[in-house]
Design a protein around this motif. Sequence first.
Motif, PDB file in Angstrom:
ATOM      1  N   UNK A 124      -7.412  -3.752  -2.903  1.00  0.00           N
ATOM      2  CA  UNK A 124      -6.216  -2.931  -2.685  1.00  0.00           C
ATOM      3  C   UNK A 124      -6.200  -2.366  -1.272  1.00  0.00           C
ATOM      4  N   UNK A 125      -7.367  -2.011  -0.774  1.00  0.00           N
ATOM      5  CA  UNK A 125      -7.450  -1.476   0.581  1.00  0.00           C
ATOM      6  C   UNK A 125      -7.106  -2.537   1.622  1.00  0.00           C
ATOM      7  N   UNK A 173      -6.921   2.823   4.689  1.00  0.00           N
ATOM      8  CA  UNK A 173      -7.807   3.430   3.700  1.00  0.00           C
ATOM      9  C   UNK A 173      -6.983   4.039   2.572  1.00  0.00           C
ATOM     10  N   UNK A 174      -7.427   3.828   1.352  1.00  0.00           N
ATOM     11  CA  UNK A 174      -6.702   4.332   0.191  1.00  0.00           C
ATOM     12  C   UNK A 174      -6.924   5.827   0.019  1.00  0.00           C
ATOM     13  N   UNK A 175      -5.914   6.486  -0.508  1.00  0.00           N
ATOM     14  CA  UNK A 175      -6.056   7.908  -0.806  1.00  0.00           C
ATOM     15  C   UNK A 175      -6.904   8.077  -2.062  1.00  0.00           C
ATOM     16  N   UNK A 176      -7.373   9.271  -2.275  1.00  0.00           N
ATOM     17  CA  UNK A 176      -8.182   9.567  -3.461  1.00  0.00           C
ATOM     18  C   UNK A 176      -7.371   9.348  -4.731  1.00  0.00           C
ATOM     19  N   UNK A 177      -6.082   9.656  -4.654  1.00  0.00           N
ATOM     20  CA  UNK A 177      -5.200   9.479  -5.804  1.00  0.00           C
ATOM     21  C   UNK A 177      -5.066   8.000  -6.168  1.00  0.00           C
ATOM     22  N   UNK A 178      -4.886   7.154  -5.172  1.00  0.00           N
ATOM     23  CA  UNK A 178      -4.741   5.717  -5.414  1.00  0.00           C
ATOM     24  C   UNK A 178      -6.035   5.139  -5.960  1.00  0.00           C
ATOM     25  N   UNK A 179      -7.158   5.575  -5.415  1.00  0.00           N
ATOM     26  CA  UNK A 179      -8.454   5.106  -5.907  1.00  0.00           C
ATOM     27  C   UNK A 179      -8.649   5.513  -7.363  1.00  0.00           C
TER      28      UNK A 179
END
Length: 180
Positions: free
Chosen positions: A61-62, A68-74
Amino acid sequence: MAAFLRRVPNIRSFAVRLYSVSAPPADLRASLQNAIKAAMKSRDTNTSMTLRSVMSEINSAEKASNSELSASTTANIVRKAIQRRAEAAQKFQEASRPDLAEKEQKEVEILSKFLPPLLSSADIDTHVTAILDSLPAGTDLKKSSGLIFKEFYSRVDKSTVDPTLVKERTQSLVNAKLSS
């Protein structure tokens, strides 16, 4: 420098210890990486394979987003992985394969340790009620559900709620408000 190291023989080991102490993980990705390392060191193949598969999804996904993915997306990626495994466990149970269902359920338990708890329905009700009360008088509540959801998710992080529960609670509060 060599003379100093001879006088203080343990300075090298001190420096190694100083830099090898890891701080508590700041985000979900770091905690997953640390858990993978720990599982590999303890030779826990089930845990390491489960966590590595989720990290693979996060990395994919990254790469797709080129940032860089947000914490929410992770967290959403991990939640979806949990949901897929829970559904698979249910299907295996229906197909009379308890061994495979148990394996999937163990993976759900492993991944669930990394996520914060979801908001309760009472907390969701509090937010939705506040939004409904802030709407102007005479607003058609049935047609303004998009505005309600938009305002709700601007107040609450998507990774901390179950979207189906939000939808159900919003519909029931809207219906209760219309009937009163």
